[in-house]
Structures are given as structure tokens and as C-alpha cells.
Scaffold this active site. Structure first.
Site, PDB file in Angstrom:
ATOM      1  N   TYR A 152      33.289 -13.717 -11.294  1.00 34.30           N
ATOM      2  CA  TYR A 152      34.580 -13.744 -12.004  1.00 34.30           C
ATOM      3  C   TYR A 152      35.557 -14.655 -11.269  1.00 34.30           C
ATOM      4  O   TYR A 152      36.279 -15.433 -11.893  1.00 34.30           O
ATOM      5  CB  TYR A 152      35.170 -12.327 -12.111  1.00 34.30           C
ATOM      6  CG  TYR A 152      36.395 -12.306 -12.994  1.00 34.30           C
ATOM      7  CD1 TYR A 152      36.275 -12.064 -14.363  1.00 34.30           C
ATOM      8  CD2 TYR A 152      37.657 -12.575 -12.474  1.00 34.30           C
ATOM      9  CE1 TYR A 152      37.394 -12.085 -15.180  1.00 34.30           C
ATOM     10  CE2 TYR A 152      38.773 -12.602 -13.285  1.00 34.30           C
ATOM     11  CZ  TYR A 152      38.639 -12.359 -14.638  1.00 34.30           C
ATOM     12  OH  TYR A 152      39.737 -12.385 -15.455  1.00 34.30           O
TER      13      TYR A 152
ATOM     14  N   PHE B 295      48.498 -36.426 -32.449  1.00 31.63           N
ATOM     15  CA  PHE B 295      47.198 -35.834 -32.729  1.00 31.63           C
ATOM     16  C   PHE B 295      47.455 -34.412 -33.213  1.00 31.63           C
ATOM     17  O   PHE B 295      48.388 -33.754 -32.752  1.00 31.63           O
ATOM     18  CB  PHE B 295      46.246 -35.859 -31.530  1.00 31.63           C
ATOM     19  CG  PHE B 295      44.907 -35.293 -31.917  1.00 31.63           C
ATOM     20  CD1 PHE B 295      44.083 -36.000 -32.769  1.00 31.63           C
ATOM     21  CD2 PHE B 295      44.522 -34.022 -31.520  1.00 31.63           C
ATOM     22  CE1 PHE B 295      42.879 -35.449 -33.214  1.00 31.63           C
ATOM     23  CE2 PHE B 295      43.318 -33.482 -31.954  1.00 31.63           C
ATOM     24  CZ  PHE B 295      42.498 -34.197 -32.803  1.00 31.63           C
TER      25      PHE B 295
ATOM     26  N   ASP C 208      46.736 -37.681 -22.448  1.00 30.76           N
ATOM     27  CA  ASP C 208      45.598 -37.063 -23.114  1.00 30.76           C
ATOM     28  C   ASP C 208      44.381 -37.905 -22.721  1.00 30.76           C
ATOM     29  O   ASP C 208      44.165 -38.992 -23.250  1.00 30.76           O
ATOM     30  CB  ASP C 208      45.802 -37.064 -24.631  1.00 30.76           C
ATOM     31  CG  ASP C 208      44.680 -36.337 -25.352  1.00 30.76           C
ATOM     32  OD1 ASP C 208      43.572 -36.220 -24.785  1.00 30.76           O
ATOM     33  OD2 ASP C 208      44.894 -35.897 -26.502  1.00 30.76           O
TER      34      ASP C 208
ATOM     35  N   LYS D  40      34.451 -34.343 -25.356  1.00 28.42           N
ATOM     36  CA  LYS D  40      34.267 -35.742 -25.784  1.00 28.42           C
ATOM     37  C   LYS D  40      33.686 -36.547 -24.607  1.00 28.42           C
ATOM     38  O   LYS D  40      32.530 -36.376 -24.267  1.00 28.42           O
ATOM     39  CB  LYS D  40      35.589 -36.325 -26.283  1.00 28.42           C
ATOM     40  CG  LYS D  40      35.971 -35.876 -27.694  1.00 28.42           C
ATOM     41  CD  LYS D  40      36.622 -34.549 -27.734  1.00 28.42           C
ATOM     42  CE  LYS D  40      37.359 -34.259 -29.019  1.00 28.42           C
ATOM     43  NZ  LYS D  40      37.965 -32.922 -29.007  1.00 28.42           N
TER      44      LYS D  40
ATOM     45  N   ARG E  64      40.961 -38.086 -42.252  1.00 25.13           N
ATOM     46  CA  ARG E  64      42.057 -38.313 -41.316  1.00 25.13           C
ATOM     47  C   ARG E  64      43.150 -39.041 -42.091  1.00 25.13           C
ATOM     48  O   ARG E  64      43.361 -40.222 -41.937  1.00 25.13           O
ATOM     49  CB  ARG E  64      41.620 -39.152 -40.117  1.00 25.13           C
ATOM     50  CG  ARG E  64      40.625 -38.478 -39.203  1.00 25.13           C
ATOM     51  CD  ARG E  64      41.214 -37.625 -38.086  1.00 25.13           C
ATOM     52  NE  ARG E  64      41.589 -36.278 -38.451  1.00 25.13           N
ATOM     53  CZ  ARG E  64      41.591 -35.254 -37.580  1.00 25.13           C
ATOM     54  NH1 ARG E  64      41.195 -35.421 -36.343  1.00 25.13           N
ATOM     55  NH2 ARG E  64      42.000 -34.067 -37.952  1.00 25.13           N
TER      56      ARG E  64
HETATM   57  N1  F0G Z   1      43.203 -34.574 -28.004  1.00 21.55           N
HETATM   58  C1  F0G Z   1      42.449 -35.407 -28.734  1.00 21.55           C
HETATM   59  C2  F0G Z   1      42.736 -36.880 -28.703  1.00 21.55           C
HETATM   60  C3  F0G Z   1      41.417 -34.903 -29.521  1.00 21.55           C
HETATM   61  O1  F0G Z   1      40.683 -35.750 -30.253  1.00 21.55           O
HETATM   62  C4  F0G Z   1      41.186 -33.511 -29.545  1.00 21.55           C
HETATM   63  C5  F0G Z   1      40.150 -32.944 -30.386  1.00 21.55           C
HETATM   64  C6  F0G Z   1      41.997 -32.678 -28.760  1.00 21.55           C
HETATM   65  C7  F0G Z   1      42.989 -33.264 -27.989  1.00 21.55           C
HETATM   66  C8  F0G Z   1      41.834 -31.196 -28.757  1.00 21.55           C
HETATM   67  O2  F0G Z   1      40.721 -30.827 -28.032  1.00 21.55           O
HETATM   68  O3  F0G Z   1      39.192 -29.838 -29.761  1.00 21.55           O
HETATM   69  O4  F0G Z   1      38.788 -29.527 -27.305  1.00 21.55           O
HETATM   70  O5  F0G Z   1      40.652 -28.362 -28.413  1.00 21.55           O
HETATM   71  N2  F0G Z   1      39.599 -33.598 -31.305  1.00 21.55           N
HETATM   72  C9  F0G Z   1      38.502 -33.180 -32.143  1.00 21.55           C
HETATM   73  C10 F0G Z   1      38.192 -34.275 -33.124  1.00 21.55           C
HETATM   74  C11 F0G Z   1      38.664 -31.851 -32.774  1.00 21.55           C
HETATM   75  O6  F0G Z   1      37.304 -34.044 -33.962  1.00 21.55           O
HETATM   76  O7  F0G Z   1      38.781 -35.354 -33.053  1.00 21.55           O
HETATM   77  P1  F0G Z   1      39.785 -29.574 -28.403  1.00 21.55           P
END
Ligand code: F0G
Length: 468
Positions: free
Chosen positions: A83, A135, A226, A269, A393
Site C-alpha cells: 500500500y 482540451f 500537458d 499515450k 472532434r
Molecule cells: N490531455 C490530453 C491532451 C489528452 O489527449 C487527454 C486524453 C487527457 C489530457 C486526459 O487524459 O484520458 O488519461 O484522463 N485524451 C484521450 C483522447 C481521451 O482520446 O484524446 P486521460
């Protein structure tokens, strides 16, 4: 120069190939046109509501859909499921510190967990949060924390045909104007995204990040990044920006982070894992506040919602993601698909971006208005044609203005073909391209959709539609 161009111009053809081979396969189901018609209708014409068993080639997202390496799978067996104080957390912390260069690390279950923390810690109610395009989840967390998002990306980003090499750049004049209007105290921080998702995976230049830092230093404003697709951004800097051709992607990532005060990460990603995220910070007071909040929302500050094994796979994934050979092949595959479509004059966002090909639904369906949901329609048509799953999108993703309750009408109305990392082959890309072509060939007879169910938050995930 691109692969296809090189092929035509050189005497001997010199192709790139993926720097990996396949050790295990996952069979995928082939579907019939009747199956797809039924499945799409049951899913309310929203590709997020399809079962993945009904999908042939899944280009919904590059999030959590990557293939892990044999080393990552071996790391899964090394999970220390304590934990508190799991050894895998210390591997993860060291990997973030080494490759991104920040001092402090808070683990989270995925990107939006980290977005929640930074938004709550760094935004005071009523403050502006300028960013290089919104985003979906990022802006929502900023708004839920009482912030007001302000778009300060360069105008070129909103034009699908502008060939600016760094369409993700911040427009420093727009930012200066906002600072003049609301004062530095009226700004929580700059929300800087690397390879801007909603603009089509478009990069930010190093020169822009450096200039942004200088401007913010003069006003005492912090910059948070980000970093979700920063490695892809670094590849474009290496390729396009003078002075970076001989630097490694890893060196470029580190320099870029050096212009910021911290970063949040969807590790699903760039970092090559199926689940995970982190927040990294340079200021100890902000770190302490975030580390305290993480126990409220995610879990203890040495796991943040991840299992020990997840953190081990992530630590290894971070290291693998920084390889120049990996990222060249990753972006090369996206480009391969895009160039096939360009050869057939199918309208896509240009230049081709990092993680996806974005079909320009406005130009695909010029006879539809934006309230006919052209990008949603295109995603539905593509699925019907071949079982290829893409996503919207455009106006659906943009949601409603919280002040007026009206639809937001983004200039970009796009359908995203998102490429998972290390998952599909060039043959899959051929099949996808040919299906887009088939949908394009009967575009004139395509009618739009109307929305019949709309949830309150992030409506694109769960909204339902019917043919108009
Ligand atoms: N920032 C960016 C640029 C993203 O593309 C995403 C998620 C997030 C933050 C949030 O992260 O999903 O891990 O909570 N993008 C996905 C997409 C959902 O399909 O573009 P997460």
C-alpha cells in the site's frame, strides 16, 4: 521528406519499418454490413457506445490502446503491491525525474486525475487559464475549479489548411492582451499543451516555449505543461526547427520541460501503458498541496490509483518512449496513412500531425451545416462501411458554453483516425484509407444526424443520435 515522396524520387527504394517484431497476436472479429448497421443503431450513432467486439480496426483513440513491450510485461511480474512505499513508485519517480527533469512526482490513475489536482491547487475562483486551444477534460477541470479558459493559440491552428510548421504555438500577442486586461493576478497559470490534440496533433516550437517562459517570468506567471504527447512534439522539433536536427528526442523533451514549472501526464499515450498518469512539479509548496489532495481523490501518494505493476510498466514505458527509432516509426505510420488520403485529395488537417489523421468533415460534407453534426456523421459512415472506429472532434466535443448554454461552434469540425502505438500494421492502414475513400465517394448522398440525448458533462462520450 516523407516516405512516399522519397520512394518516387530515389533510384533505390529505402523504406522505414517498425523497430519491433510481433511476439503475440490478438485476433480481431470481422463484421458484416448488417452487423454494423444494427450495432451502430444500438449505439445511438456514437462510436464511444459501440462494443469493441463489434469493431474491426479500432482508431477511436491512442489512449491506453498501445501494445506493451516484452520488457514492460516482464515488469508487470515485478509489481510490489505494498500500500505504501512500493519500490515501483520509486522507479516511476526516477524515470520522470530523469527524462522530464522535474523535481517532484505525484502518481495518478490517468491524465484527468492529474488535471483535477493541478486545477484545484493552482486556480483561484474567477481566474483565467490561458491555453493553446482547449482540451475536453483539461478545460472541464479548470472550469470545475472556478477558472475561465481563454484560447491563446495562433490563428493558424484553427485553419485546417494552414501549413504553419508549429500550429500549436501560443500567440504571445493574444496572451499579452489578456495580461493587460486582467493583470497577472487574474491569471492562474498558462496551460500549455504539447502537440495540440484538438488542432490535429500540431506541435509547439521550442522558440515559442522559450519566449513564453520569458514573458511569464516578467509577470510572475507559472507555466504548466500537458505533457501527454510531448515526445511526439519533440520529434517535430527535431525534424523542423533549426538547431535541433542533431539533438535526441530525449534531449529535446528535457529542454522543453525546462521552460515550464510542472506537467500533467496521461501516461496512456506517449508513455506506452494501458493505464496511468502523473503530475510533476518543481515548486515544493505546489507539490505538497497536490500530494495532500491525491489521497482524497486517487489513493496514497506512492500509488495514486495505480497498482505497483502498473507503475513498473510505466517506468519502463517512459524510457522506451524516448527512443528516436520508436518515435520515428510511430509518426511515420500516421504519416503513411495521411499521405494515402492526400493522394486521393481527401480533405484532412495539414500538416499531418503526431497521433492521428483528422478528416476535415466541413470540406468532406460541404452540404451539411455544423448542427447536422458532420464529423459525427462521418464517424458513423466510416464504421458502417468497414467497421473502422474513429471519433468526433467537432461541435459535439466542444460542448456548450457554461455562461450561455449554447453550443460552442468550433472552426474545426474533424473526425479523428487515431493510431494506437505499436498495434497495427501498414496493411491495416491501407484498409482504413480505402474505407475512407469509399465513404468519400458517396459523400453527396450522405445526410446528417440529430442529437436525441445529451449528458451534462463531456457530452461526446455518451450522447445519442438518430439519422436526420
Ligand atoms: N490531455 C490530453 C491532451 C489528452 O489527449 C487527454 C486524453 C487527457 C489530457 C486526459 O487524459 O484520458 O488519461 O484522463 N485524451 C484521450 C483522447 C481521451 O482520446 O484524446 P486521460
Amino acid at each position: 521528406m516523407s516516405n512516399l515522396q522519397t520512394m518516387g524520387q530515389q533510384h533505390g527504394r529505402r523504406s522505414w519499418a517498425e523497430p519491433w517484431k510481433i511476439k503475440m497476436v490478438e485476433p480481431i472479429k470481422m463484421t458484416s454490413a448488417d452487423d454494423r448497421k444494427r450495432a451502430l443503431s444500438e449505439a445511438g450513432y456514437n462510436t464511444f457506445l459501440l462494443r469493441s467486439d463489434d469493431v474491426y480496426i479500432d482508431l477511436l483513440t491512442d489512449s491506453g490502446t498501445s501494445a506493451m513491450s516484452d520488457r514492460q510485461w516482464a515488469g508487470i511480474m515485478l509489481g510490489d503491491e505494498a500500500y505504501a512505499g512500493s519500490r515501483n513508485f520509486y522507479h516511476l519517480e526516477a524515470a520522470v525525474q530523469t527524462h522530464y527533469g522535474y523535481r517532484f512526482v505525484v502518481p495518478t490513475h490517468q491524465g484527468r486525475g492529474a488535471e483535477n489536482l493541478i486545477s484545484q491547487v493552482a486556480i483561484k475562483r474567477g481566474q483565467y487559464v490561458p491555453g493553446n486551444m482547449y482540451f475536453t477534460t483539461t478545460r472541464l477541470h479548470q472550469e470545475l475549479a472556478g477558472g475561465i479558459f481563454a484560447d491563446v493559440i495562433i490563428d493558424a491552428a484553427h485553419d485546417s489548411q494552414d501549413l504553419h510548421p508549429f500550429k500549436g504555438d501560443v500567440d504571445l500577442d493574444k496572451l499579452r492582451a489578456l495580461i493587460d486586461k486582467v493583470g497577472a493576478d487574474g491569471i492562474a497559470y498558462i496551460s500549455l499543451a504539447a502537440t495540440v490534440n484538438m488542432a490535429g496533433g500540431q506541435p509547439v516550437s521550442m522558440a515559442n516555449a522559450r519566449a513564453l517562459r520569458e514573458l511569464c517570468n516578467r509577470h510572475g506567471i507559472r507555466v504548466y505543461l500537458d505533457a501527454t504527447r510531448l515526445v511526439e512534439n519533440a520529434y517535430f522539433i527535431q525534424e523542423r526547427e533549426p538547431g535541433y536536427a542533431d539533438k535526441t528526442v530525449s534531449e529535446i523533451v528535457k529542454e522543453f520541460c525546462g521552460y515550464t514549472d510542472g506537467a500533467w501526464m496521461s501516461a496512456k499515450k506517449d508513455n506506452l501503458v494501458n493505464i496511468g498518469g502523473w503530475l510533476a512539479l518543481n515548486h515544493e509548496d505546489v507539490f505538497e498541496a497536490a500530494r495532500n489532495l491525491v489521497v482524497v481523490y486517487e489513493g496514497l501518494h506512492t500509488y495514486g490509483g495505480m497498482a505497483g505493476r502498473d507503475m513498473e510498466a510505466l517506468a519502463i514505458g517512459i524510457e522506451e518512449s524516448m527512443s528516436d527509432d520508436h518515435i520515428r516509426a510511430r509518426i511515420g505510420q500516421v504519416r503513411y496513412l495521411g499521405e494515402l488520403l492526400e493522394q486521393w485529395s481527401i480533405p484532412i488537417v495539414r500538416p499531418i500531425g503526431g497521433h492521428a489523421i483528422f478528416l476535415d468533415a466541413r470540406r468532406f460534407y460541404p452540404h451539411l451545416t455544423q448542427t447536422d453534426f458532420p464529423a459525427q456523421t462521418l464517424a458513423a459512415e466510416l464504421y458502417l462501411d468497414s467497421g473502422v472506429r474513429s471519433m468526433e472532434r467537432g461541435i459535439v466535443s466542444a460542448g456548450r458554453d457554461p455562461a450561455t448554454g449554447d453550443h460552442r461552434f468550433p472552426k474545426l469540425e474533424l473526425t479523428r483516425l487515431t493510431i494506437p502505438r505499436r498495434v497495427y500494421t501498414q496493411a491495416h492502414m491501407d484498409v482504413v484509407a480505402e474505407s475512407v475513400k469509399a465513404v468519400y465517394d458517396h459523400r453527396d448522398s450522405t445526410r446528417g444526424l440529430r442529437m436525441v440525448y445529451e449528458p451534462q458533462y463531456l457530452r461526446f462520450f455518451q450522447a445519442r443520435f438518430e439519422p436526420a
